[in-house]
Design a protein around this motif. Structure first.
Motif, mmCIF file in Angstrom:
data_model
loop_
_atom_site.group_PDB
_atom_site.id
_atom_site.type_symbol
_atom_site.label_atom_id
_atom_site.label_comp_id
_atom_site.label_asym_id
_atom_site.label_seq_id
_atom_site.Cartn_x
_atom_site.Cartn_y
_atom_site.Cartn_z
ATOM 1 N N ASP A 129 0.814 -1.214 0.000
ATOM 2 C CA ASP A 129 0.000 0.000 0.000
ATOM 3 C C ASP A 129 0.849 1.265 0.000
ATOM 4 O O ASP A 129 0.324 2.378 0.093
ATOM 5 C CB ASP A 129 -0.950 0.018 1.199
ATOM 6 N N SER A 131 3.162 2.070 2.244
ATOM 7 C CA SER A 131 3.627 2.454 3.577
ATOM 8 C C SER A 131 4.975 1.817 3.880
ATOM 9 O O SER A 131 5.423 0.896 3.198
ATOM 10 C CB SER A 131 2.599 2.042 4.634
ATOM 11 N N ASN A 132 5.613 2.316 4.937
ATOM 12 C CA ASN A 132 6.878 1.775 5.443
ATOM 13 C C ASN A 132 7.947 1.711 4.352
ATOM 14 O O ASN A 132 8.532 0.664 4.073
ATOM 15 C CB ASN A 132 6.666 0.385 6.053
#
Length: 311
Positions: A129, A131-132
Motif C-alpha cells: 500500500d 507504507s513503510n
C-alpha cells in the motif's frame, strides 16, 4: 518459481481457464499495454503515465503496479497501482519519496514491493500500500541526490525470498564497460546502515550496461538484459547464481541483436522469455535463447514487461 516468488510468471486458481497475457510499458507514450502472449489482442490499460519503467502483476489481488521515472531533477518519481481492467488507479508512492524508480519486483510472501531508484542511488522497498518505505542499499557515498555519477545508478532489481537476498544492477555510463551486478541480504546487518553495510557481494563487473534482472530459483540462474554496445551488449545473459564469483565467471550470452534491450519476463511453465527494447520490439524466445522471434514491432520506446496468466 511460483506465484509467491515472482509475479512475472503468475497462474490463477479456482479451476478457471487462464490466458497468458503480456503487460508492457511504452515510456514514450506514457501507456501500459496488454496483449496475448503471441502479440494479438493488444489493449491500452493505462494512459498518462509519466515515463513508466517497471511493471509487475498481482493476479490474485487483481492489480498492476508500475513505476514512473518522472523528471529526475524534480524528485517527482512515483509508483502507481491499477486494477487489471484499468480501473481504480491510485498512487501508492508519491512524489518526493523516490527520485527515479526503475525496475519493480513484487514479493508476495512478505507483501513487499522492491525497486531501484536510479538518480536516488538506492535500492528501496515498501509495503504493497506504499507504507513503510525503506532504503536497503545507498550507493551515493555522500553524493547529493539526484546523483550524477552513473556508476552509482541502481537500475534492475530482483529478489530471492527463500534465501533472503536481493540482486541489483548498477549500469554505469553508456557503453562504458563499467556495469555491475550485486547481491546482498535483504535485511541490513545489525549495527550497519544502507550506506555502510558490509555484506554486499559483487557478482559481475565490466559489463557494458546491465539493465533488468530476473531469477530462475529452481535451476539457480540469473538472467539480465544489457543495452550497451555489442558484442556483449544488446543481449540477454544468463549465469549460475551459485558460481564462485571470486573466479570471475563469464556469463552466457543467450540472445543478441536487441536494439537497446530493457525489459525481461520469464514464463517457466512455457519455457520461454519475453523481452522489450527501446526500438519498440517485443520478442519471445525459449529460456535457452533459441527460437527468438518478434511478437510486436514499432510499439514506441518500450521499457518494462511482465507475463501473467489471467482468467
Amino acid at each position: 518459481m511460483n506465484a509467491t516468488e515472482t509475479l512475472k510468471t503468475t497462474s490463477t486458481t479456482g479451476g478457471k481457464a487462464a490466458t497468458g497475457r503480456l503487460f508492457y510499458l511504452e515510456a514514450s507514450g506514457g501507456q501500459i499495454h496488454s496483449a496475448n502472449a503471441d502479440g494479438s489482442d493488444r489493449k491500452v490499460i493505462v494512459s498518462g503515465a509519466r515515463v513508466p519503467d517497471g511493471v509487475v502483476v498481482d493476479v490474485e489481488a487483481g492489480h498492476i503496479y508500475w513505476t514512473n521515472m518522472g523528471v529526475p531533477s524534480k524528485n517527482d518519481g512515483s509508483i502507481e497501482r491499477v486494477d487489471l481492467d484499468g480501473k481504480n488507479r491510485v498512487t501508492i508512492i508519491g512524489e518526493g519519496k523516490t527520485f527515479t524508480p526503475k525496475q519493480l519486483h513484487l514479493e508476495k510472501k512478505s507483501g513487499k514491493l522492491y525497486w531501484c531508484d536510479r538518480e536516488g542511488m538506492r535500492v528501496m522497498r515498501a509495503n504493497l500500500d506504499g507504507s513503510n518505505i525503506e532504503t536497503l542499499v545507498d550507493t551515493s557515498k555522500g553524493d547529493a541526490r539526484p546523483g550524477t555519477d552513473l556508476t552509482k545508478w541502481c537500475v534492475g532489481i530482483t529478489v530471492d525470498p527463500d534465501r533472503g537476498q536481493i540482486y541489483w544492477t548498477q549500469k554505469g555510463p553508456d557503453d562504458a564497460g563499467k556495469g555491475r551486478i550485486f547481491r546482498a541480504k535483504i535485511d541490513i546487518p545489525n549495527g550497519e546502515t544502507a550506506a555502510n553495510r558490509t555484506d554486499i557481494e559483487l557478482l559481475f563487473d565490466g559489463l557494458p550496461e546491465p539493465i533488468d534482472l530476473e531469477l530462475d530459483l529452481k535451476n539457480r540462474f540469473i538472467y539480465w538484459t544489457d543495452r550497451g554496445d555489442p558484442p556483449r551488449g544488446n543481449t540477454v545473459n544468463r549465469a549460475s547464481i551459485d558460481a564462485d564469483f571470486t573466479k570471475h565467471p563469464t556469463p552466457d550470452i543467450l540472445l543478441t541483436h536487441l536494439m537497446e534491450g530493457i525489459g525481461i519476463a520469464l514464463d517457466f511453465k512455457g519455457d520461454r522469455m519475453f523481452l522489450t527494447d527501446l526500438a519498440g520490439t517485443i520478442y519471445s524466445a525459449k529460456l535457452d535463447g533459441t527460437q527468438k522471434k518478434p511478437l510486436l514491432v514499432a510499439q514506441g520506446n518500450l521499457t518494462g514487461i511482465a507475463y501473467a496468466e489471467v482468467s
